[in-house]
Design a protein around this motif. Structure first.
Motif, PDB file in Angstrom:
ATOM      1  N   CYS A 174      16.390  24.933  -6.892  1.00 24.99           N
ATOM      2  CA  CYS A 174      17.291  24.442  -5.834  1.00 24.99           C
ATOM      3  C   CYS A 174      16.932  25.033  -4.475  1.00 24.99           C
ATOM      4  CB  CYS A 174      18.738  24.802  -6.162  1.00 24.99           C
ATOM      5  SG  CYS A 174      19.392  23.855  -7.502  1.00 24.99           S
ATOM      6  N   GLN A 175      15.644  25.153  -4.187  1.00 23.59           N
ATOM      7  CA  GLN A 175      15.248  25.766  -2.908  1.00 23.59           C
ATOM      8  C   GLN A 175      15.999  25.125  -1.743  1.00 23.59           C
ATOM      9  OE1 GLN A 175      11.135  25.315  -1.779  1.00 23.59           O
ATOM     10  NE2 GLN A 175      11.308  26.776  -0.106  1.00 23.59           N
ATOM     11  N   LEU A 176      16.621  25.970  -0.930  1.00 27.03           N
ATOM     12  CA  LEU A 176      17.384  25.507   0.231  1.00 27.03           C
ATOM     13  C   LEU A 176      16.484  25.483   1.465  1.00 27.03           C
ATOM     14  CD1 LEU A 176      20.683  27.560  -0.343  1.00 27.03           C
ATOM     15  CD2 LEU A 176      20.336  25.112  -0.796  1.00 27.03           C
ATOM     16  N   TYR A 177      16.432  24.357   2.128  1.00 30.93           N
ATOM     17  CA  TYR A 177      15.659  24.189   3.368  1.00 30.93           C
ATOM     18  C   TYR A 177      16.483  24.785   4.508  1.00 30.93           C
ATOM     19  CZ  TYR A 177      12.993  21.457   6.891  1.00 30.93           C
ATOM     20  OH  TYR A 177      12.219  21.044   7.947  1.00 30.93           O
ATOM     21  N   THR A 178      15.904  25.737   5.230  1.00 30.25           N
ATOM     22  CA  THR A 178      16.692  26.530   6.193  1.00 30.25           C
ATOM     23  C   THR A 178      16.304  26.299   7.659  1.00 30.25           C
ATOM     24  OG1 THR A 178      15.146  28.375   5.920  1.00 30.25           O
ATOM     25  CG2 THR A 178      17.122  28.398   4.524  1.00 30.25           C
ATOM     26  N   HIS A 179      15.489  25.283   7.923  1.00 32.53           N
ATOM     27  CA  HIS A 179      14.986  25.115   9.301  1.00 32.53           C
ATOM     28  C   HIS A 179      16.097  24.880  10.323  1.00 32.53           C
ATOM     29  CE1 HIS A 179      10.591  25.334   8.757  1.00 32.53           C
ATOM     30  NE2 HIS A 179      10.898  24.983   7.522  1.00 32.53           N
ATOM     31  N   GLU A 180      17.141  24.130   9.925  1.00 30.38           N
ATOM     32  CA  GLU A 180      18.253  23.906  10.870  1.00 30.38           C
ATOM     33  C   GLU A 180      18.925  25.228  11.240  1.00 30.38           C
ATOM     34  OE1 GLU A 180      18.337  19.905   8.589  1.00 30.38           O
ATOM     35  OE2 GLU A 180      17.776  21.969   8.163  1.00 30.38           O
ATOM     36  N   THR A 181      19.067  26.095  10.255  1.00 32.18           N
ATOM     37  CA  THR A 181      19.687  27.400  10.502  1.00 32.18           C
ATOM     38  C   THR A 181      18.795  28.245  11.412  1.00 32.18           C
ATOM     39  OG1 THR A 181      20.546  27.243   8.247  1.00 32.18           O
ATOM     40  CG2 THR A 181      20.841  29.346   9.364  1.00 32.18           C
ATOM     41  N   GLU A 182      17.491  28.204  11.156  1.00 39.11           N
ATOM     42  CA  GLU A 182      16.542  28.952  12.005  1.00 39.11           C
ATOM     43  C   GLU A 182      16.619  28.465  13.449  1.00 39.11           C
ATOM     44  OE1 GLU A 182      12.669  28.659  10.103  1.00 39.11           O
ATOM     45  OE2 GLU A 182      13.625  29.107   8.180  1.00 39.11           O
ATOM     46  N   VAL A 202      26.172  24.445  19.220  1.00 43.89           N
ATOM     47  CA  VAL A 202      27.051  23.703  18.309  1.00 43.89           C
ATOM     48  C   VAL A 202      26.634  24.001  16.870  1.00 43.89           C
ATOM     49  CG1 VAL A 202      27.885  21.423  17.631  1.00 43.89           C
ATOM     50  CG2 VAL A 202      27.371  21.909  20.040  1.00 43.89           C
ATOM     51  N   ILE A 203      27.565  24.560  16.101  1.00 41.41           N
ATOM     52  CA  ILE A 203      27.272  24.897  14.703  1.00 41.41           C
ATOM     53  C   ILE A 203      27.500  23.650  13.844  1.00 41.41           C
ATOM     54  CG2 ILE A 203      27.862  26.393  12.757  1.00 41.41           C
ATOM     55  CD1 ILE A 203      28.943  28.434  14.807  1.00 41.41           C
ATOM     56  N   PRO A 204      26.470  23.206  13.098  1.00 43.13           N
ATOM     57  CA  PRO A 204      26.651  22.022  12.254  1.00 43.13           C
ATOM     58  C   PRO A 204      27.616  22.304  11.096  1.00 43.13           C
ATOM     59  CG  PRO A 204      24.452  22.966  11.939  1.00 43.13           C
ATOM     60  CD  PRO A 204      25.103  23.748  13.031  1.00 43.13           C
ATOM     61  N   PRO A 205      28.183  21.245  10.487  1.00 43.48           N
ATOM     62  CA  PRO A 205      29.188  21.465   9.437  1.00 43.48           C
ATOM     63  C   PRO A 205      28.634  22.085   8.152  1.00 43.48           C
ATOM     64  CG  PRO A 205      28.733  19.119   9.714  1.00 43.48           C
ATOM     65  CD  PRO A 205      28.037  19.824  10.834  1.00 43.48           C
ATOM     66  N   ILE A 206      27.336  21.881   7.890  1.00 39.57           N
ATOM     67  CA  ILE A 206      26.730  22.472   6.685  1.00 39.57           C
ATOM     68  C   ILE A 206      25.482  23.247   7.096  1.00 39.57           C
ATOM     69  CG2 ILE A 206      25.716  22.076   4.407  1.00 39.57           C
ATOM     70  CD1 ILE A 206      27.290  19.454   4.261  1.00 39.57           C
ATOM     71  N   LEU A 207      25.424  24.516   6.675  1.00 35.12           N
ATOM     72  CA  LEU A 207      24.267  25.374   6.942  1.00 35.12           C
ATOM     73  C   LEU A 207      23.709  25.903   5.625  1.00 35.12           C
ATOM     74  CD1 LEU A 207      25.532  27.609   9.911  1.00 35.12           C
ATOM     75  CD2 LEU A 207      23.671  25.942  10.027  1.00 35.12           C
ATOM     76  N   HIS A 208      22.407  26.152   5.612  1.00 40.46           N
ATOM     77  CA  HIS A 208      21.762  26.799   4.459  1.00 40.46           C
ATOM     78  C   HIS A 208      21.244  28.174   4.883  1.00 40.46           C
ATOM     79  CE1 HIS A 208      20.725  22.830   2.143  1.00 40.46           C
ATOM     80  NE2 HIS A 208      22.016  23.109   2.154  1.00 40.46           N
ATOM     81  N   TYR A 209      21.483  29.173   4.017  1.00 38.45           N
ATOM     82  CA  TYR A 209      20.879  30.492   4.239  1.00 38.45           C
ATOM     83  C   TYR A 209      20.189  30.912   2.939  1.00 38.45           C
ATOM     84  CZ  TYR A 209      19.923  35.187   5.796  1.00 38.45           C
ATOM     85  OH  TYR A 209      19.253  36.323   6.183  1.00 38.45           O
ATOM     86  N   TYR A 211      15.923  21.295  -0.558  1.00 33.21           N
ATOM     87  CA  TYR A 211      17.103  20.512  -0.217  1.00 33.21           C
ATOM     88  C   TYR A 211      17.574  20.834   1.201  1.00 33.21           C
ATOM     89  CZ  TYR A 211      17.263  19.402  -5.170  1.00 33.21           C
ATOM     90  OH  TYR A 211      16.938  18.953  -6.427  1.00 33.21           O
ATOM     91  N   THR A 212      17.768  19.800   2.003  1.00 34.57           N
ATOM     92  CA  THR A 212      18.293  19.983   3.359  1.00 34.57           C
ATOM     93  C   THR A 212      19.827  19.953   3.286  1.00 34.57           C
ATOM     94  OG1 THR A 212      18.469  17.640   3.906  1.00 34.57           O
ATOM     95  CG2 THR A 212      16.304  18.669   4.239  1.00 34.57           C
ATOM     96  N   PRO A 213      20.502  20.367   4.356  1.00 33.72           N
ATOM     97  CA  PRO A 213      21.970  20.306   4.343  1.00 33.72           C
ATOM     98  C   PRO A 213      22.518  18.895   4.085  1.00 33.72           C
ATOM     99  CG  PRO A 213      21.243  21.730   6.105  1.00 33.72           C
ATOM    100  CD  PRO A 213      20.003  21.102   5.541  1.00 33.72           C
TER     101      PRO A 213
END
Length: 301
Positions: free
Chosen positions: A267-275, A217-224, A120-122
């Motif tokens: 519910c695997q969280l996709y974390t590429h945006e955070t990376e 710029v920090i996006p409004p939703i992040l996954h870790y 799941y992406t943000p």
């Protein structure tokens, strides 16, 4: 140095976040409701006036909101209390945060997703299966709905790490199951895939996030999330290996669990945006599960 308020600072995640900001040299106010200490200030976050008073006096630049009703079964038993804590409180903090011109991080969960089509992406559509997931999703919407508030939703999966009691974490408690060599048998979930993530890693990530230059710029939703998949049964096997204990008393149950409170399968969280966001600032920075536990349990023995 930054002025930081950490709510839920007596919990497993909150205590790690509080310790990480303190050891990084920031000025930190830790808040606790049911387990205050000499160091942590007691505050009922549902008391709007008292909360406003404490926050306005301290003038935080960052608010890390870890306090929540995090137990799905407890949320079902007291829906009004869970909704107040998981929706009304964060919405009020977002309004305070707007007035104080600070940044708010609202800790959310992978349980906002139904677990049928990971990763799941943000921006993936949310579809929580249980009431706990619904309240956390509604908390996200409430926080992000306060226009002009600099709020960030941080979704995390199942957590583990240093805890006063093993019962404080759905992962740590499995140590008690493995250690119970009394002859009692345990059926253990070998159906749902989880991504156990260390609270110390999340705390370190939050310290780094708070010190990013304003050009990022920090996006409004992040996954870790850590990247290793385990069922609870597989986590038990890791603990048995580290502790050198037999595990024949733990029976793998690969059938869909018949919980009163439904839980998603994966519910695997996709974390590429955070990376991408943290490139050059330590990246995601997560610790492998067995490696952390082997070191931690060796130290404890």
């Amino acid at each position: 140095m930054t002025r930081v308020i950490v709510t839920g600072a007596s919990g497993v995640l909150g205590s790690a976040v509080y310790a990480a900001f303190k050891s990084a040299g920031h000025t930190v106010l830790g808040l606790a409701h049911s387990r205050p200490t000499d160091e942590l200030k007691q505050l009922d976050l549902t008391d709007v006036d008292a909360t406003e008073r404490v926050f306005s006096e301290f003038k935080p630049e960052w608010i890390i909101h870890c306090a929540a009703e995090r137990r799905p079964d407890a949320a079902e038993k007291d829906p009004e209390g869970a909704r107040k804590l998981n929706v009304s409180v964060p919405e009020n903090l977002a309004k305070l945060n707007k007035a104080l011109k600070s940044k708010l991080v609202y800790i959310s969960t992978d349980y906002v997703f139904d677990g049928t089509s990971p990763p799941y992406t943000p921006s993936s559509a949310t579809n929580p299966l249980n009431f706990y997931g619904q309240t956390k999703r509604d908390g996200e919407l409430a926080v992000l709905g306060v226009s002009g508030s600099q709020s960030i939703v941080l979704r995390v999966p199942i957590l583990y790490g240093p805890a006063p009691k093993n019962t404080d974490s759905a992962v740590n408690i499995l140590l008690d199951v493995v250690s119970d060599q009394s002859g009692k048998q345990y059926k253990m979930d070998h159906y749902a895939t989880r991504y156990p993530t260390n609270v110390v890693d999340i705390a370190d990530f939050l310290v780094r996030l708070s010190s990013l230059p304003s050009s990022r710029v920090i996006p409004p939703i992040l996954h870790y999330s850590a990247g290793e998949p385990f069922t609870k049964y597989e986590m038990c096997l890791v603990f048995a290996r580290i502790l050198g204990l037999p595990h024949a008393h733990i029976i793998a149950d690969a059938e869909p669990p018949n919980y009163d409170t439904p839980r998603p399968r994966d519910c695997q969280l996709y974390t590429h945006e955070t990376e991408d966001l943290m490139e050059g600032y330590g990246g995601l920075g997560w610790t492998p599960f067995e490696e952390w536990w082997a070191e931690y349990l060796t130290k404890k023995q």
